[in-house]
Design an enzyme around this catalytic site. Structure first.
Site, PDB file in Angstrom:
ATOM      1  N   ALA A  38      76.162 -33.457  15.633  1.00 18.85           N
ATOM      2  CA  ALA A  38      77.553 -33.009  15.781  1.00 18.85           C
ATOM      3  C   ALA A  38      77.548 -31.648  16.457  1.00 18.85           C
ATOM      4  O   ALA A  38      76.538 -30.940  16.446  1.00 18.85           O
ATOM      5  CB  ALA A  38      78.230 -32.902  14.416  1.00 18.85           C
ATOM      6  N   ASP A  39      78.680 -31.300  17.045  1.00 16.80           N
ATOM      7  CA  ASP A  39      78.816 -29.982  17.674  1.00 16.80           C
ATOM      8  C   ASP A  39      79.362 -28.963  16.687  1.00 16.80           C
ATOM      9  O   ASP A  39      79.026 -27.781  16.764  1.00 16.80           O
ATOM     10  CB  ASP A  39      79.717 -30.092  18.899  1.00 16.80           C
TER      11      ASP A  39
ATOM     12  N   GLY B 162      79.948 -33.266  22.789  1.00 14.87           N
ATOM     13  CA  GLY B 162      79.367 -32.283  23.706  1.00 14.87           C
ATOM     14  C   GLY B 162      78.495 -32.950  24.757  1.00 14.87           C
ATOM     15  O   GLY B 162      78.377 -32.467  25.886  1.00 14.87           O
ATOM     16  N   GLY B 163      77.907 -34.080  24.386  1.00 16.84           N
ATOM     17  CA  GLY B 163      77.067 -34.822  25.341  1.00 16.84           C
ATOM     18  C   GLY B 163      77.825 -35.980  25.988  1.00 16.84           C
ATOM     19  O   GLY B 163      77.251 -36.751  26.755  1.00 16.84           O
TER      20      GLY B 163
ATOM     21  N   GLU C 274      80.085 -43.342  19.934  1.00 13.97           N
ATOM     22  CA  GLU C 274      79.691 -42.757  18.640  1.00 13.97           C
ATOM     23  C   GLU C 274      80.745 -43.058  17.573  1.00 13.97           C
ATOM     24  O   GLU C 274      80.407 -43.369  16.427  1.00 13.97           O
ATOM     25  CB  GLU C 274      79.513 -41.247  18.771  1.00 13.97           C
TER      26      GLU C 274
HETATM   27  O1  LIG Z   1      78.216 -36.616  22.786  1.00 16.32           O
HETATM   28  C1  LIG Z   1      77.309 -36.085  22.140  1.00 16.32           C
HETATM   29  C2  LIG Z   1      77.223 -36.089  20.697  1.00 16.32           C
HETATM   30  O2  LIG Z   1      78.431 -36.046  20.019  1.00 16.32           O
HETATM   31  C3  LIG Z   1      76.163 -35.194  20.076  1.00 16.32           C
HETATM   32  O3  LIG Z   1      75.835 -35.781  18.857  1.00 16.32           O
HETATM   33  C4  LIG Z   1      76.604 -33.765  19.860  1.00 16.32           C
HETATM   34  O4  LIG Z   1      77.017 -33.212  21.091  1.00 16.32           O
HETATM   35  C5  LIG Z   1      75.478 -32.907  19.259  1.00 16.32           C
HETATM   36  O5  LIG Z   1      74.413 -32.857  20.139  1.00 16.32           O
HETATM   37  P1  LIG Z   1      73.119 -31.983  19.839  1.00 16.32           P
HETATM   38  O6  LIG Z   1      72.410 -32.602  18.692  1.00 16.32           O
HETATM   39  O7  LIG Z   1      72.324 -32.054  21.127  1.00 16.32           O
HETATM   40  O8  LIG Z   1      73.593 -30.581  19.568  1.00 16.32           O
END
Ligand SMILES: O=C[C@H](O)[C@H](O)[C@H](O)COP(=O)(O)O
Length: 232
Positions: free
Chosen positions: A83-84, A96-97, A103
């Site tokens: 999660a962000d 964020g991705g 998801e």
């Molecule tokens: O779209 C991306 C997702 O929601 C990710 O799970 C989120 O951005 C967290 O990514 P990270 O583990 O790289 O911080």
């Protein structure tokens, strides 16, 4: 930081049992989970997974994790995803991705969603991380105006920008849509905002995950904290 992400992933892996059907999240933290799961599969664990992005599909295949789809299984036991931002109610900002749509579909089809993160993702109130809103390119001007109205109705405001990829072109999601990132700063009532955004025709999905996470595994300098969502 990467070590903390791996520790959170390893703790979530302890919840996985033989025969489970799993949702496989996206991002740098979820990638650790897929890699560690692959090690357990190589050692004989039998599970099947539904990936939440093409990137995770590739990772899972590389790690030897057997994959399926939500057309072939009727539910998932656990989804493990990053999660962000995570607030004390276990409401989340994700995307964020750019994988928020798949998801959310996968999390909603799961009996439990375990969020894994380093503890920098833990916030008192959501909103510092730009909120991703996945939109249809057609009619974007009208959709943006409707989003701005939803923000105003929910007492938030901030700059919006269509997300660009590293090569400078518009970022396109796995579903062929665009993402508008909104810098809101502080979202006092994420549930109301989620509802308002979901009602806009050009919005495919948004990054507010309300009431979906069952628990959060947060890894920090002082160890691992597991936080369960309070029952409503
Ligand atoms: O779209 C991306 C997702 O929601 C990710 O799970 C989120 O951005 C967290 O990514 P990270 O583990 O790289 O911080």
């Amino acid at each position: 930081m990467d070590q903390l992400k791996r520790q959170a992933a390893a703790r979530a892996l302890e919840e996985v049992r033989d025969g489970m059907q799993l949702g496989l999240g996206t991002g740098s933290t979820a990638k650790h989970f897929v890699e560690l799961l692959g090690e357990r599969v190589a050692a004989g664990l039998k599970v099947i997974g539904v990936p939440t992005s093409e990137a995770t599909r590739a990772d899972a295949e590389r790690c030897g994790v057997k994959l399926t789809t939500l057309d072939e299984v009727d539910h998932l036991d656990i989804t493990v995803d990053g999660a962000d931002e995570i607030d004390p109610e276990l409401n989340l900002i994700k995307g964020g991705g750019g994988a928020l749509l798949r998801e959310k579909i996968v999390a909603a089809a799961s009996d439990r969603m375990i969020v894994i993160a380093d503890d920098s993702k833990w916030v008192p109130t959501l909103g510092k991380f730009p909120l991703p809103v996945e939109v249809i390119p057609f009619g974007l001007g009208a959709t943006r105006r409707a989003i701005e109205k939803a923000f105003a109705d929910c007492g938030v405001s901030g700059q919006m920008a269509v997300r660009k990829a590293k090569d400078g072109h518009v970022f396109v999601t796995d579903g062929g849509h665009w993402i508008v990132d909104a810098q809101l700063g502080r979202i006092a009532d994420p549930a109301s905002l989620a509802k308002a955004l979901s009602a806009i025709p050009g919005v495919v999905e948004h990054g507010l995950f309300i009431g979906l996470a069952s628990s959060a595994v947060l890894a920090g300098g002082e160890g691992i904290r597991v936080i369960e969502r309070r029952k409503p």
